[in-house]
Design a protein around this motif. Sequence first.
Motif, PDB file in Angstrom:
ATOM      1  N   GLN A  86       0.854  -1.181   0.000  1.00  0.00           N
ATOM      2  CA  GLN A  86       0.000   0.000   0.000  1.00  0.00           C
ATOM      3  C   GLN A  86       0.890   1.231   0.000  1.00  0.00           C
ATOM      4  OE1 GLN A  86      -2.195   0.861   3.667  1.00  0.00           O
ATOM      5  NE2 GLN A  86      -4.036   1.226   2.443  1.00  0.00           N
ATOM      6  N   TRP A  87       0.502   2.256  -0.755  1.00  0.00           N
ATOM      7  CA  TRP A  87       1.241   3.518  -0.758  1.00  0.00           C
ATOM      8  C   TRP A  87       0.695   4.415   0.340  1.00  0.00           C
ATOM      9  CZ3 TRP A  87       5.511   3.484  -3.496  1.00  0.00           C
ATOM     10  CH2 TRP A  87       5.595   2.645  -4.617  1.00  0.00           C
ATOM     11  N   VAL A  88       1.606   5.090   1.054  1.00  0.00           N
ATOM     12  CA  VAL A  88       1.204   6.004   2.128  1.00  0.00           C
ATOM     13  C   VAL A  88       1.814   7.374   1.861  1.00  0.00           C
ATOM     14  CG1 VAL A  88       0.974   4.154   3.816  1.00  0.00           C
ATOM     15  CG2 VAL A  88       3.156   5.355   3.606  1.00  0.00           C
ATOM     16  N   HIS A  89       1.133   8.411   2.319  1.00  0.00           N
ATOM     17  CA  HIS A  89       1.602   9.776   2.105  1.00  0.00           C
ATOM     18  C   HIS A  89       2.893  10.037   2.878  1.00  0.00           C
ATOM     19  CE1 HIS A  89      -1.845  11.369  -0.134  1.00  0.00           C
ATOM     20  NE2 HIS A  89      -2.612  10.642   0.656  1.00  0.00           N
ATOM     21  N   VAL A  90       3.850  10.670   2.217  1.00  0.00           N
ATOM     22  CA  VAL A  90       5.079  11.078   2.894  1.00  0.00           C
ATOM     23  C   VAL A  90       4.731  12.115   3.959  1.00  0.00           C
ATOM     24  CG1 VAL A  90       7.262  12.318   2.615  1.00  0.00           C
ATOM     25  CG2 VAL A  90       6.586  10.598   0.937  1.00  0.00           C
ATOM     26  N   GLY A  91       5.307  11.952   5.121  1.00  0.00           N
ATOM     27  CA  GLY A  91       5.077  12.912   6.201  1.00  0.00           C
ATOM     28  C   GLY A  91       4.010  12.464   7.169  1.00  0.00           C
ATOM     29  N   THR A  92       2.805  12.187   6.662  1.00  0.00           N
ATOM     30  CA  THR A  92       1.701  11.812   7.549  1.00  0.00           C
ATOM     31  C   THR A  92       1.605  10.303   7.747  1.00  0.00           C
ATOM     32  OG1 THR A  92       0.066  11.641   5.765  1.00  0.00           O
ATOM     33  CG2 THR A  92       0.414  13.820   6.753  1.00  0.00           C
TER      34      THR A  92
END
Length: 330
Positions: A86-92
């Motif tokens: 799964q791709w996750v947002h950088v930072g959050t």
Amino acid sequence: MMRRRTALIASGFVAILAAVIYQPPGELLAGSSADSYRRAVPRVAAAMATKGSSGEVRMHFVRAGERVAFPLDIRGAQSTLGFRYQWVHVGTGESADVMRPVDGDTLLAPLTPGFYELAVMRNGVTQRIEEPRLAVLVPFELKLGSTLNGYQIGRYPAEWSRNEQGEKPTGFAEVHEEHLDLPLTKHLKVRDFVTHDRQTSWPKYVAVDPRVLDKIELVLRELARRRGEEQADFTLEVHSGFRTPLHNSNVEGSARDSRHLYGDAADVAIDADGDGQLTLFDAYRVEQAVDWVERLHPELAGGLGVYSSRRYATPYCHIDARGERKRWRG
């Protein structure tokens, strides 16, 4: 009788206290089920093939929903069976997409523009792969006239000539202030490719071709080799990365179809000899290193301009990966 009972209670308390305080050495726990479980979790990392020929590329630029070549190096498992990603947002770290099975060396990019990291899960254990990251682009087609989401980009030569087959960037990375220090490579950051114009609004939009990132890192490695060093640790100044056509039209002496418009060029000053100064001799060393890199990696062939005129504060080199060899001096 009472004394005997008291003694038994006291000795029992001491035994319990000793059991609580005593921590057996790690080697005695090596066969425990918890330790065995920890050892059984396969370690997942991005394969070296994801980081370019230099091994230092740390960002991929892709279209939304595109199949991305992203092979994984999995240690401790015979196959990718049971792995999901799964791709996750950088930072959050917030999820940006649904879980999908890992079924080969390609992964499906998220559908929304942004910067992402990969999360891989198996048997309830999640591992984050921070590099390389993914930059999902805003399609070029969403640019309305000369602007994109309020950001002034200008028009490309292909737009002026109404040439549908003319060269244009695939799209633009949407950059907010918190993204400026994200690494593109070991030595380059997102801020190095943001146009140096006077627009103060955010987000800004940037075109980047990973080939020039890979090429610059290979040049730095070659410079290190010529100095007899293993690590390419250099003072590197990026004078210009991506330029919008609007900004490029105001840069003195720039070509109307400059490679900076397409994100596959950078003007760099490198302290090649490590003496703490940027001189003409550094530029000549960079020139030699670029020639050597292009011999070894013809797929990265491109332009090299050496700018050593007295009108420049320091000598610097233009390096691009346009696909054909060009040389000039300025």
